[in-house]
Design an enzyme around this catalytic site. Structure first.
Site, short mmCIF file in Angstrom:
data_model
loop_
_atom_site.label_atom_id
_atom_site.label_comp_id
_atom_site.label_asym_id
_atom_site.label_seq_id
_atom_site.Cartn_x
_atom_site.Cartn_y
_atom_site.Cartn_z
N PHE A 470 123.57 -22.04 -6.63
CA PHE A 470 123.94 -22.05 -8.06
C PHE A 470 122.71 -22.00 -8.98
O PHE A 470 122.65 -22.72 -9.98
CB PHE A 470 124.79 -23.29 -8.41
CG PHE A 470 125.86 -23.63 -7.41
CD1 PHE A 470 126.69 -22.64 -6.89
CD2 PHE A 470 126.05 -24.92 -6.98
CE1 PHE A 470 127.69 -22.95 -5.98
CE2 PHE A 470 127.05 -25.24 -6.06
CZ PHE A 470 127.86 -24.25 -5.55
N HIS A 471 121.75 -21.12 -8.66
CA HIS A 471 120.53 -21.04 -9.47
C HIS A 471 120.25 -19.62 -9.97
O HIS A 471 119.14 -19.12 -9.81
CB HIS A 471 119.32 -21.50 -8.64
CG HIS A 471 119.35 -22.94 -8.26
ND1 HIS A 471 118.54 -23.46 -7.27
CD2 HIS A 471 120.06 -23.98 -8.75
CE1 HIS A 471 118.77 -24.75 -7.15
NE2 HIS A 471 119.70 -25.09 -8.03
N PRO A 472 121.20 -18.94 -10.61
CA PRO A 472 120.89 -17.59 -11.10
C PRO A 472 119.81 -17.61 -12.17
O PRO A 472 119.81 -18.48 -13.05
CB PRO A 472 122.23 -17.10 -11.65
CG PRO A 472 122.98 -18.35 -12.00
CD PRO A 472 122.57 -19.35 -10.96
#
Length: 538
Positions: A470-472
């Site tokens: 969850f680190h775009p």
């Protein structure tokens, strides 16, 4: 209502909350903040373990998903993004992590002055209210509260000891510039409650007469005239369409997915992408929506014996009751848990110049978020590649603001990423064979004992069990003005258009070597400084 403002901020996530706080400090300036989500009155936004209920829930999550990924053997992944004031800081892992000094020095080496470690460290210190107090690496009195975890697990102590046997030193602080080591994550909590950007930065200033926050609104596109952004068009929940005009600057802070959507719908981006979506181009910037980077993790699961895990407590009425009582009485126990408690930063192979994989170790296991914990004792040992070389894209699929974006991360699309994934699984297996864990008799459940140790088998296994962490980042990257792939300059101004900045994780030219929420907060604080400084010069 007068819909003319000095500053407009699109998005009230981590960056937007900080921008709202700073830009409204001057009572003479009217500031508007637009947020698609609602307020954070739901209890699960505040009890730390509430991420289990918020992720995958449209009350809190945009409910995005990726396109099918060839590198993941055709699987598509859920792609959570926070949809509430506080944004993803209201549903994330609460891990306070800056990355490595070399990350920021690398940004500066790309021709981005003011973004090196020595320049950003004071900003990191300013945003913190750290339990360690004021010091060379930490600050006190800032909006983001950082505390030590309020629960311990002997099984995690054993994994930390195993890391030491493997040559990974113990550390009590990952945030001094080099995060090599094994230790417990510091978390954005205060006395056992989640501490989001909304709690730390937005709510304390909501009383300001010059600050207007509209929630439940859907931003359509920017208004542009004579080479300058003049306002923004958005839709309220009642269906009414509103145009707010801006005298100063409009700041996009909607994140690596949301900011791209607004830019594309406004005709800013690669001409071919816009044409395919039926949008008339206004400004050709081929980098908008490209350069997507994310941390892919391989969630290895090991059955164990002789130690308590959350799986064991969760599946008994007594255990669940005890967890609830511990939280109500002491604000401690499993309900205060971040998704991961123990971190291990190390190299996937000795040839790396610095730690390039991060383990998130959890005293629990489940198939995926939103599904029940397994009914056997187990731990999850998930390794992610901190500096992936694969690059993906985000693009709109049509001009309507309701249209879901096409998210294509292109995981494991480079030889280096496939090699790191395979080596990370080898490191995981080596970790679990250390003497400190022998009493637990760990048995590999995922990827499973049938998966061999050869490159092809491990790469396929990585594709089978790999998932986003969850680190775009990187989809509106900073760069020099003469770089055709750059979207914003070193002062976060959109290249080729006046009156517009992008201030969120999308501006990272290279993803940081760790969790991304704290770096996003730093970018927002530094971006606010730049906006205020540039305003004073004019």
């Amino acid at each position: 209502m007068d819909m003319s403002f000095d500053d407009i901020v699109v998005g009230a996530g981590t960056a937007g909350c900080i921008l709202a706080n700073r830009l409204s400090e001057d009572p003479a300036r009217r500031v508007l903040v637009l947020e698609a989500g609602g307020t954070d009155g739901w209890i699960w936004f505040h009890i730390p373990v509430g991420y289990l209920f918020a992720i995958g829930n449209p009350r809190a999550d945009w409910m995005f998903s990726t396109a099918p990924e060839p590198g993941l053997n055709g699987r598509a992944l859920a792609y959570p993004r926070g949809k509430v004031i506080g944004g993803s800081s209201a549903i994330n892992a609460m891990i306070a992590m800056r990355g490595q000094a070399a990350d920021y020095d690398g940004w500066e080496a790309l021709g981005l002055p003011g973004w090196g470690w020595n320049a950003v460290l004071p900003v990191f210190r300013r945003i913190e209210d750290h339990f360690l107090g004021e010091g060379p690496y930490h600050g006190a009195g800032g909006g983001f509260r950082v505390e030590a975890p309020r629960i311990s697990w002997p099984v995690l102590d054993a994994v930390r000891a195993a890391a030491g046997e493997m040559g990974v030193p113990a550390t009590d602080d990952f945030n001094r510039g080099e995060n090599d080591g094994a230790g417990y994550f510091h978390v954005n909590q205060k006395r056992g409650r989640r501490w989001s950007a909304a709690r730390g930065f937005l709510k304390p200033v909501m009383h300001r007469q010059n600050l207007t926050v509209e929630t439940g609104v859907l931003v359509d596109r920017l208004e542009i005239g004579d080479g300058r952004v003049t306002g923004v068009r958005f839709r309220r929940a009642d269906g009414s369409e509103v145009v707010a005009t801006v005298r100063g600057e409009l700041v996009l802070a909607a994140g690596a997915i949301g900011s791209v959507q607004v830019l594309h719908r406004s005709g800013i981006g690669p001409g071919d992408v816009l044409a395919q979506a039926g949008i008339a181009p206004r400004l050709e910037r081929r980098g908008v929506g490209r350069n997507l980077q994310d941390h892919l993790q391989q969630r290895a699961i090991y059955r164990i014996s002789g130690a308590r895990t959350l799986n064991d407590s969760y599946h008994t009425l007594f255990g669940r009751g005890l967890m609830g009582l511990d939280y109500l009485v002491r604000r401690r126990g499993p309900l205060t848990m971040a998704p991961s408690q123990l971190g291990i930063f190390t190299k996937s192979d000795p040839g790396r110049d610095r730690a390039n994989i991060e383990f998130h170790v959890q005293p629990l296991s489940l198939d995926r978020f939103g599904t029940p914990l397994h009914r056997f004792s187990a731990i999850t040992v998930a390794a992610c590649n901190l500096r992936p070389t694969s690059r993906g894209t985000v693009r709109v699929t049509g001009p309507a603001p309701e249209a879901a974006p096409l998210i294509q991360p292109n995981y494991l699309s480079t030889e280096d990423d496939r090699r790191v994934a395979a080596d990370a699984l080898r490191v995981t297996r080596r970790l679990m064979r250390q003497p400190a864990l022998s009493a637990l008799r760990p048995e590999e459940y995922l990827p499973g004992p049938s998966v061999g140790d050869d490159e092809a088998a491990l790469v396929k296994a990585a594709g089978d069990i790999g998932t986003t962490i969850f680190h775009p980042a990187g989809t509106a990257a900073m760069g020099r003005n003469d770089d055709p792939d750059a979207v914003v300059d070193a002062r976060l101004r959109l290249i080729g258009l006046d009156g517009l900045r992008v201030v969120d994780a999308s501006v990272m030219p290279l993803i940081v070597s760790g969790n991304t929420n704290t770096p996003t907060a730093m970018i927002a604080m530094k971006g606010a400084d730049m906006i205020i400084e540039d305003r004073r010069r004019t």
